[in-house]
Design an enzyme around this catalytic site. Sequence first.
Site, PDB file in Angstrom:
ATOM      1  N   HIS A 263       0.908  -1.313  -0.016  1.00 42.39           N
ATOM      2  CA  HIS A 263      -0.028   0.036   0.020  1.00 42.39           C
ATOM      3  C   HIS A 263       0.897   1.229  -0.049  1.00 42.39           C
ATOM      4  CE1 HIS A 263      -0.450   0.683   4.682  1.00 42.39           C
ATOM      5  NE2 HIS A 263       0.809   0.551   4.192  1.00 42.39           N
ATOM      6  N   GLU A 292      -3.119  -6.904   3.541  1.00 41.32           N
ATOM      7  CA  GLU A 292      -3.361  -5.240   3.348  1.00 41.32           C
ATOM      8  C   GLU A 292      -4.852  -5.052   3.591  1.00 41.32           C
ATOM      9  OE1 GLU A 292      -1.559  -2.919   2.285  1.00 41.32           O
ATOM     10  OE2 GLU A 292       0.327  -3.470   1.635  1.00 41.32           O
ATOM     11  N   GLU A 327      -4.590   2.620  -0.497  1.00 46.19           N
ATOM     12  CA  GLU A 327      -5.231   1.444  -0.370  1.00 46.19           C
ATOM     13  C   GLU A 327      -6.196   1.095  -1.490  1.00 46.19           C
ATOM     14  OE1 GLU A 327      -4.634  -0.031   2.358  1.00 46.19           O
ATOM     15  OE2 GLU A 327      -3.734   1.706   3.345  1.00 46.19           O
TER      16      GLU A 327
END
Length: 361
Positions: A263, A292, A327
């Site tokens: 990310h 993640e 993200e």
Amino acid sequence: MGKETNGEARTREENQDSQAQADIWKYVFGFTEMAVVKCAIELGIADFLESNQQPVSLNQLSVALGCCSSSLYRVLRFLINRGIFKETSTGNGEISYVQTPLSRLLRKEGENSMAAFVLFESSPVMLAPWHNLSARVLSKENTVPAFDAAHGKDVWKFAETDPGYNNLLNNAMACDARVSVPAIINGCPEIFKGISSLVDVGGGDGTALRILVEAFPWIKGINFDLPHVASVAPHSNGVQHVGGDMFHYVPKADAAFIMWVLHDWGDGECIQILKKCGEAIPKDTGKVIIVEAVIEKGDGRKEDDKLKDVGLMLDMVMMAHTSNGKERTAKEWAYVLSAAGFSRHTINHINAVQSVIQAYL
């Protein structure tokens, strides 16, 4: 249901305006929550209460911490109003203070403490880039990263040249590992079955790998990070620390583990890193385990998920603190994995901000 009358509409609008007037103050003074929580950590309030295991009076607490009692009272009043610490009365009617589940996360020590992460994100180095966020958004070609504008270099070069900041960074990542890795172990332990060697790519001080090796002792762990990080990582049984650059190579292992690294990078860099991970694992039996956040409505999480907004906050953090990081949604993860040569992947949600993505060649 009948049509809303003019009077009802006016009342509804007045209520909305009133709520907006109340809500705007949260944004005017929103910084105070982080600042006062940081203050509480630095004073060691949670640590002292935890060590006593019984209600502590204001006088006891102020003497023990060497604080001004009136100032300490005001800090505690603010935090109690937010559910951090709790006020209670003793037999003689004296007001005393005790821990809450939330305040226990503010201890400087403890397996599930988040104090190091708070101290990292509230440090002057990490706060300064936020003042450049609008400049980055106005830079249509993304040529003015907020962190670079504040400090003259990116976060990784800054960490390499500033040992104090590097220590804050590594402590924060270790802090997250102590929370998220047990969630992986409890949520999907089967993903480590049959893995005899595991390389943690960008593993920091090796905390995540240490926890995994303790849970699955048949795994030989390779903690792989930049030389200035790996060289100062503490010794841990079953874990070998290796310095290097993940953009150039990744040490060979049955599987690669990469948590809260991708990310930090744009799609192009992610694809490059994932390709190096793919080169490090066996073509037929290997896999890459990615930890993640996965952000999007309908991503499989419950609608009342208490962590659903954290991914969006993290996305803003990536915008402020990295050059191209973000993200990703499930669709965006599918794109980078496919572009890196992985034929299939699965997503498992766990009791953490992150999810677990298993990618196969």
